[in-house]
Write a protein that holds these residues in place. Sequence first.
Motif, PDB file in Angstrom:
ATOM      1  N   UNK A  33       0.791  -1.227   0.000  1.00  0.00           N
ATOM      2  CA  UNK A  33       0.000   0.000   0.000  1.00  0.00           C
ATOM      3  C   UNK A  33       0.828   1.285   0.000  1.00  0.00           C
ATOM      4  N   UNK A  34       2.091   1.221   0.345  1.00  0.00           N
ATOM      5  CA  UNK A  34       2.923   2.424   0.366  1.00  0.00           C
ATOM      6  C   UNK A  34       3.953   2.421  -0.765  1.00  0.00           C
ATOM      7  N   UNK A  35       3.663   1.708  -1.850  1.00  0.00           N
ATOM      8  CA  UNK A  35       4.593   1.583  -2.966  1.00  0.00           C
ATOM      9  C   UNK A  35       4.951   2.949  -3.552  1.00  0.00           C
ATOM     10  N   UNK A  36       3.952   3.737  -3.881  1.00  0.00           N
ATOM     11  CA  UNK A  36       4.202   5.058  -4.462  1.00  0.00           C
ATOM     12  C   UNK A  36       4.877   5.991  -3.462  1.00  0.00           C
ATOM     13  N   UNK A  37       4.466   5.913  -2.225  1.00  0.00           N
ATOM     14  CA  UNK A  37       5.061   6.754  -1.179  1.00  0.00           C
ATOM     15  C   UNK A  37       6.550   6.434  -1.015  1.00  0.00           C
TER      16      UNK A  37
END
Length: 117
Positions: free
Chosen positions: A97-101
């Motif tokens: 869920x925090x790939x882009x972040x």
Amino acid sequence: MADLFDGIVMAEQRFHGEGYQEGLAEGSHAGMDEGRRHGALHGARMGSEIGCYLGFALTWHCLLQKCTDPKNSKKLRALDSLIGMIQKFPYEDPTYDKLQEDLEKIRGKFKQSSVIN
């Protein structure tokens, strides 16, 4: 006579239902193919970008270790941090869920490291 019309009405409903089911199955298959191609393309772009950052960091890290300049410790720490972030990046988990972040953090650390060098 009523049976004749019932057959016609029922045939229309049956054909409509069969057409819907065929369209749904074909659309689902096409959607899966398109999603797979889209994911592979963007995954390859992301991998290429991160690989470029890693190559940059490892090269500069190697070059700076050979220099005796005391200013290099700050540069080496920034590069170590970038290398660590890249090594911890979850390549194998597209549902993370925090790939882009995390990718944005790596980009920021790369910009910081490239300005230092």
